[in-house]
Design an enzyme around this catalytic site. Structure first.
Site, PDB file in Angstrom:
ATOM      1  N   GLU A   1      -5.892  -8.422  -7.536  1.00 52.78           N
ATOM      2  CA  GLU A   1      -4.501  -8.868  -7.486  1.00 52.78           C
ATOM      3  C   GLU A   1      -3.838  -8.924  -8.858  1.00 52.78           C
ATOM      4  O   GLU A   1      -2.636  -9.186  -8.961  1.00 52.78           O
ATOM      5  CB  GLU A   1      -4.418 -10.228  -6.793  1.00 52.78           C
TER       6      GLU A   1
ATOM      7  N   GLY B   1      -1.223   9.893 -22.450  1.00 53.99           N
ATOM      8  CA  GLY B   1      -0.775  11.281 -22.420  1.00 53.99           C
ATOM      9  C   GLY B   1      -0.300  11.747 -21.061  1.00 53.99           C
ATOM     10  O   GLY B   1       0.724  12.441 -20.957  1.00 53.99           O
TER      11      GLY B   1
ATOM     12  N   SER C   1      -6.062  13.394 -24.539  1.00 52.82           N
ATOM     13  CA  SER C   1      -5.020  12.721 -23.770  1.00 52.82           C
ATOM     14  C   SER C   1      -3.641  12.905 -24.391  1.00 52.82           C
ATOM     15  O   SER C   1      -2.694  13.328 -23.720  1.00 52.82           O
ATOM     16  CB  SER C   1      -5.353  11.233 -23.643  1.00 52.82           C
TER      17      SER C   1
ATOM     18  N   SER D   1     -12.385  22.073 -25.189  1.00 55.38           N
ATOM     19  CA  SER D   1     -10.953  22.169 -24.884  1.00 55.38           C
ATOM     20  C   SER D   1     -10.357  23.529 -25.224  1.00 55.38           C
ATOM     21  O   SER D   1      -9.230  23.833 -24.837  1.00 55.38           O
ATOM     22  CB  SER D   1     -10.187  21.079 -25.646  1.00 55.38           C
TER      23      SER D   1
ATOM     24  N   GLU E   1      -9.538 -11.952  -5.982  1.00 58.43           N
ATOM     25  CA  GLU E   1      -8.689 -12.958  -6.597  1.00 58.43           C
ATOM     26  C   GLU E   1      -8.592 -12.837  -8.116  1.00 58.43           C
ATOM     27  O   GLU E   1      -7.576 -13.230  -8.697  1.00 58.43           O
ATOM     28  CB  GLU E   1      -9.198 -14.361  -6.226  1.00 58.43           C
TER      29      GLU E   1
ATOM     30  N   ASP F   1      -0.806  -2.730 -32.763  1.00 63.18           N
ATOM     31  CA  ASP F   1      -1.525  -1.958 -31.746  1.00 63.18           C
ATOM     32  C   ASP F   1      -2.950  -2.484 -31.580  1.00 63.18           C
ATOM     33  O   ASP F   1      -3.411  -2.735 -30.462  1.00 63.18           O
ATOM     34  CB  ASP F   1      -1.549  -0.481 -32.139  1.00 63.18           C
TER      35      ASP F   1
ATOM     36  N   HIS G   1      -1.294   7.695 -34.566  1.00 60.57           N
ATOM     37  CA  HIS G   1      -1.662   6.294 -34.796  1.00 60.57           C
ATOM     38  C   HIS G   1      -1.864   6.127 -36.292  1.00 60.57           C
ATOM     39  O   HIS G   1      -2.378   7.027 -36.965  1.00 60.57           O
ATOM     40  CB  HIS G   1      -2.948   5.972 -34.023  1.00 60.57           C
TER      41      HIS G   1
ATOM     42  N   ASP H   1      -9.583   8.154 -34.096  1.00 57.01           N
ATOM     43  CA  ASP H   1      -9.507   7.576 -35.444  1.00 57.01           C
ATOM     44  C   ASP H   1     -10.782   7.803 -36.244  1.00 57.01           C
ATOM     45  O   ASP H   1     -10.727   8.071 -37.446  1.00 57.01           O
ATOM     46  CB  ASP H   1      -9.254   6.059 -35.345  1.00 57.01           C
TER      47      ASP H   1
END
Length: 349
Positions: free
Chosen positions: A232, A135, A28, A54, A228, A192, A109, A84
């Site tokens: 919302e 990202g 990301s 990747s 509810e 964080d 981070h 991490d």
């Protein structure tokens, strides 16, 4: 004391354009850093392990892909943009042996450094450059000539120009367009973790589920409970993001506002704040970090079980069905085994 804020005028892109950059990881955050820096005119290579899915994606996007060790050895500035939990082993095996004096090591981070899971040598620059957004938002805002605000923190300044390099990287990401806030590894890490555990993720999801369950157990239709207590929520959060809590209260009905100010403090009372303080202490003292790393090293046994149980909750079944009726959502996003965050966000496999 208010944080110091850096903008475009404070940053020089040449600080990174003049150096070879490596990004370790292409998830990301990694893919957004890579694409934005590339579009900013920087030389970027990608470091990935040999079997990473990747590799093909990064290559098709025009990046030179190397094994992690080679990327670290080749680059002057290295950004570690991996989970991490994998950083300690990755650092020991592939990063540390290839760091030489004067290189700059960035993190997205502060977790691994702050809690001592990695200890970079003193002759290496160590800093944090962290956009305050996912990202895909970092990338989309950049392509619109805008920028997501970010954080910068200097942990070690071996060469005397670490801040200049970090701000150059932040400018390449577009973060200085929105403003880059100066912090430190301790503050970034602790705030964080605290925010996502007690408010943004843990607190919000627990509150939503508790409200949903209370209505359903009282005999109300689960569809009404979903609308509810979950659906919302976006409306309220959007109003808060746009104009703060006061602005949200101005925009809702007086009945809703009175319910907010008179009932909210009864639900989220002083006892909740005391437990928040206890969790902050657990974060500050490293208790959470040690527990999380132990869970990872143990093969995610407890974590996997909780994931399965949470995915089977009634609110997920009801939500999937109702969201399929909402055309503005653009279709339900499917979570599949082995899917990366980047693939989930982009809708690709």
């Amino acid at each position: 004391m208010a944080a110091k804020i850096y903008t475009d005028a404070d940053a020089n892109i040449d600080a990174v354009k003049s150096r070879k950059l490596a990004i370790i990881g292409f998830g990301s955050q990694g893919h957004a850093h890579a694409l934005n820096l590339k579009d900013s005119g920087c030389e970027v290579i990608i470091g990935l392990h040999a079997t990473s899915k990747s590799r093909e994606v990064a290559s098709k996007l025009g990046f030179q892909v190397m094994d992690v060790a080679e990327a670290v050895s080749t680059a002057d500035v290295i950004m570690v943009a991996t989970p991490d939990t994998v950083i300690p082993a990755l650092y020991e095996k592939d990063i540390a042996p290839n760091l030489t004096a004067g290189k700059t090591l960035f993190f997205a981070h502060g977790f691994a450094v702050h809690y001592g899971f990695v200890t970079p040598p003193e002759d290496v620059n160590v800093a944090l450059v962290a956009p305050k957004g996912p990202g895909h938002t970092v990338r989309s805002q950049f392509t619109q000539n805008k920028g997501v605000p970010g954080l910068v923190a200097i942990h070690q300044d071996a060469t005397g120009d670490t801040l200049e390099i970090a701000l150059g990287w932040a400018k390449g990401l577009g973060c200085t367009r929105g403003g880059v806030f100066e912090t430190n590894f301790r503050e970034e890490t602790n705030t964080d973790l605290f925010g996502e555990q007690v408010v943004l993720c843990g607190g919000a999801s627990a509150l939503v589920k508790a409200g949903f369950e209370t209505l359903v157990e009282a005999g109300y239709q689960p569809e009404m409970a979903y609308f509810e207590c979950l659906h919302e929520l976006k409306l309220i959060v959007d109003l808060m993001i746009e104009s703060g809590i006061a602005g949200m209260r101005f925009s809702i009905s007086e009945t809703a506002e009175w319910g907010d100010v008179s009932v909210g403090p009864k639900i989220i009372d002083a006892s909740v704040k005391e437990r928040m303080k206890e969790q902050l202490k657990a974060i500050e003292e490293g208790e959470f970090a040690r527990e999380w790393m132990a869970e990872y090293e143990g093969g995610y046994q407890k974590f996997s079980k909780i994931r399965e149980e949470e995915a089977a909750h009634q609110i997920e079944e009801v939500g999937t069905r109702l969201r399929s009726m909402m055309s503005w959502h653009g279709g339900e996003k499917k979570i599949e085994a082995g899917m990366s965050q980047a693939a989930y966000v982009s809708g690709t496999k």
